[in-house]
Design an enzyme around this catalytic site. Sequence first.
Site, PDB file in Angstrom:
ATOM      1  N   TYR A  95      -2.267  -1.192  11.208  1.00 35.44           N
ATOM      2  CA  TYR A  95      -2.794  -1.633   9.927  1.00 35.44           C
ATOM      3  C   TYR A  95      -4.055  -2.458  10.143  1.00 35.44           C
ATOM      4  O   TYR A  95      -4.109  -3.312  11.027  1.00 35.44           O
ATOM      5  CB  TYR A  95      -1.757  -2.493   9.193  1.00 35.44           C
ATOM      6  CG  TYR A  95      -2.255  -3.045   7.879  1.00 35.44           C
ATOM      7  CD1 TYR A  95      -2.356  -2.226   6.747  1.00 35.44           C
ATOM      8  CD2 TYR A  95      -2.638  -4.374   7.765  1.00 35.44           C
ATOM      9  CE1 TYR A  95      -2.819  -2.730   5.543  1.00 35.44           C
ATOM     10  CE2 TYR A  95      -3.106  -4.885   6.561  1.00 35.44           C
ATOM     11  CZ  TYR A  95      -3.194  -4.057   5.452  1.00 35.44           C
ATOM     12  OH  TYR A  95      -3.658  -4.559   4.258  1.00 35.44           O
ATOM     13  N   VAL A  96      -5.051  -2.176   9.301  1.00 34.64           N
ATOM     14  CA  VAL A  96      -6.285  -2.966   9.242  1.00 34.64           C
ATOM     15  C   VAL A  96      -6.507  -3.308   7.773  1.00 34.64           C
ATOM     16  O   VAL A  96      -6.412  -2.435   6.897  1.00 34.64           O
ATOM     17  CB  VAL A  96      -7.485  -2.180   9.813  1.00 34.64           C
ATOM     18  CG1 VAL A  96      -8.777  -2.977   9.663  1.00 34.64           C
ATOM     19  CG2 VAL A  96      -7.242  -1.816  11.277  1.00 34.64           C
TER      20      VAL A  96
ATOM     21  N   GLY B 107      -9.492  -0.134  13.828  1.00 34.46           N
ATOM     22  CA  GLY B 107      -8.350   0.761  14.012  1.00 34.46           C
ATOM     23  C   GLY B 107      -8.459   1.539  15.313  1.00 34.46           C
ATOM     24  O   GLY B 107      -7.474   1.700  16.044  1.00 34.46           O
TER      25      GLY B 107
ATOM     26  N   TYR C  45       0.833  -1.208   0.000  1.00 39.00           N
ATOM     27  CA  TYR C  45       0.000   0.000   0.000  1.00 39.00           C
ATOM     28  C   TYR C  45       0.867   1.258   0.000  1.00 39.00           C
ATOM     29  O   TYR C  45       0.553   2.236  -0.676  1.00 39.00           O
ATOM     30  CB  TYR C  45      -0.938  -0.006   1.219  1.00 39.00           C
ATOM     31  CG  TYR C  45      -1.702   1.281   1.380  1.00 39.00           C
ATOM     32  CD1 TYR C  45      -2.785   1.572   0.551  1.00 39.00           C
ATOM     33  CD2 TYR C  45      -1.343   2.211   2.351  1.00 39.00           C
ATOM     34  CE1 TYR C  45      -3.486   2.763   0.688  1.00 39.00           C
ATOM     35  CE2 TYR C  45      -2.040   3.393   2.496  1.00 39.00           C
ATOM     36  CZ  TYR C  45      -3.103   3.666   1.669  1.00 39.00           C
ATOM     37  OH  TYR C  45      -3.800   4.841   1.807  1.00 39.00           O
ATOM     38  N   GLU C  46       1.972   1.225   0.739  1.00 37.46           N
ATOM     39  CA  GLU C  46       2.858   2.386   0.836  1.00 37.46           C
ATOM     40  C   GLU C  46       3.873   2.447  -0.309  1.00 37.46           C
ATOM     41  O   GLU C  46       4.780   3.274  -0.294  1.00 37.46           O
ATOM     42  CB  GLU C  46       3.576   2.386   2.191  1.00 37.46           C
ATOM     43  CG  GLU C  46       2.621   2.628   3.345  1.00 37.46           C
ATOM     44  CD  GLU C  46       3.299   2.623   4.707  1.00 37.46           C
ATOM     45  OE1 GLU C  46       4.392   2.008   4.859  1.00 37.46           O
ATOM     46  OE2 GLU C  46       2.723   3.213   5.636  1.00 37.46           O
TER      47      GLU C  46
ATOM     48  N   TYR D  18      -5.848   9.787  12.272  1.00 39.52           N
ATOM     49  CA  TYR D  18      -5.084  10.229  13.436  1.00 39.52           C
ATOM     50  C   TYR D  18      -5.491  11.631  13.890  1.00 39.52           C
ATOM     51  O   TYR D  18      -5.604  11.886  15.091  1.00 39.52           O
ATOM     52  CB  TYR D  18      -3.579  10.171  13.155  1.00 39.52           C
ATOM     53  CG  TYR D  18      -3.077   8.776  12.893  1.00 39.52           C
ATOM     54  CD1 TYR D  18      -3.332   7.748  13.808  1.00 39.52           C
ATOM     55  CD2 TYR D  18      -2.366   8.458  11.746  1.00 39.52           C
ATOM     56  CE1 TYR D  18      -2.884   6.454  13.580  1.00 39.52           C
ATOM     57  CE2 TYR D  18      -1.912   7.170  11.512  1.00 39.52           C
ATOM     58  CZ  TYR D  18      -2.180   6.177  12.432  1.00 39.52           C
ATOM     59  OH  TYR D  18      -1.744   4.897  12.205  1.00 39.52           O
TER      60      TYR D  18
ATOM     61  N   ASN E  66      -0.688   9.868   2.617  1.00 38.94           N
ATOM     62  CA  ASN E  66      -1.643   8.879   3.119  1.00 38.94           C
ATOM     63  C   ASN E  66      -2.802   9.578   3.838  1.00 38.94           C
ATOM     64  O   ASN E  66      -2.917   9.548   5.059  1.00 38.94           O
ATOM     65  CB  ASN E  66      -0.924   7.890   4.044  1.00 38.94           C
ATOM     66  CG  ASN E  66      -1.781   6.709   4.393  1.00 38.94           C
ATOM     67  OD1 ASN E  66      -2.988   6.698   4.183  1.00 38.94           O
ATOM     68  ND2 ASN E  66      -1.149   5.694   4.969  1.00 38.94           N
ATOM     69  N   LYS E  67      -3.658  10.216   3.045  1.00 41.04           N
ATOM     70  CA  LYS E  67      -4.757  11.014   3.600  1.00 41.04           C
ATOM     71  C   LYS E  67      -5.699  10.216   4.489  1.00 41.04           C
ATOM     72  O   LYS E  67      -6.091  10.725   5.548  1.00 41.04           O
ATOM     73  CB  LYS E  67      -5.522  11.708   2.477  1.00 41.04           C
ATOM     74  CG  LYS E  67      -6.587  12.660   3.010  1.00 41.04           C
ATOM     75  CD  LYS E  67      -7.057  13.614   1.965  1.00 41.04           C
ATOM     76  CE  LYS E  67      -8.207  14.488   2.386  1.00 41.04           C
ATOM     77  NZ  LYS E  67      -8.418  14.774   3.767  1.00 41.04           N
TER      78      LYS E  67
END
Length: 192
Positions: free
Chosen positions: A94-95, A105, A26-27, A139, A132-133
């Site tokens: 991570y989920v 999360g 994903y990253e 957060y 990573n919006k």
Amino acid sequence: MHFKVRAAVKEDCKDISRMIMELAVYENMPDQVKTSHEDLERDGFSPNPFYECLIAEVPDEHKTKDGYTVVGYALYFYTYSTWKGRSVYVEDLYVMPDFREKGIGTGLMAKVAQVGVEKQCVRLQLSVLDWNKPSLDFYIAKGAEDLTAKEGLCWEDGWSIYMFGLPHIHGGSRDGGATHQRSQVMAHPPTP
């Protein structure tokens, strides 16, 4: 959806390793992952572990199409600030995509915060990729403060540092119980 958050055990390392790779994909950094499940077993379940980990688990009736019931994790460790004192650093939260926006999360974060409070930590820190919006929004909604912007901290390109003062994370309670009523948060098992 029912789920529980519990302390990881050595037998969870293959699932944790699988999700670490999912997060890295994903990253856009799968080539950066060098740890194996054996490394995780050694480093997290030795007499002096380098990290602690929580996992989110769903009942069999909600397992993934590939048969997984472990659908999320939070891997963290302790640090020390000479100015502030004890801190907990979340390396990964991570989920799996099909299980997001179900309170998992939030349950993981609340439990990490609870563990931090129990260990008398004054803050919880983590790093987030600037693009990573969804994670940034998560957060920030929980009350995270962007230290990179606020204090002009220099960090790796593309990453920002976020901090929560403990025990105050929005969306979780002071005792770390998730606000999502269908979750079950379990404490760490006693260590031998």
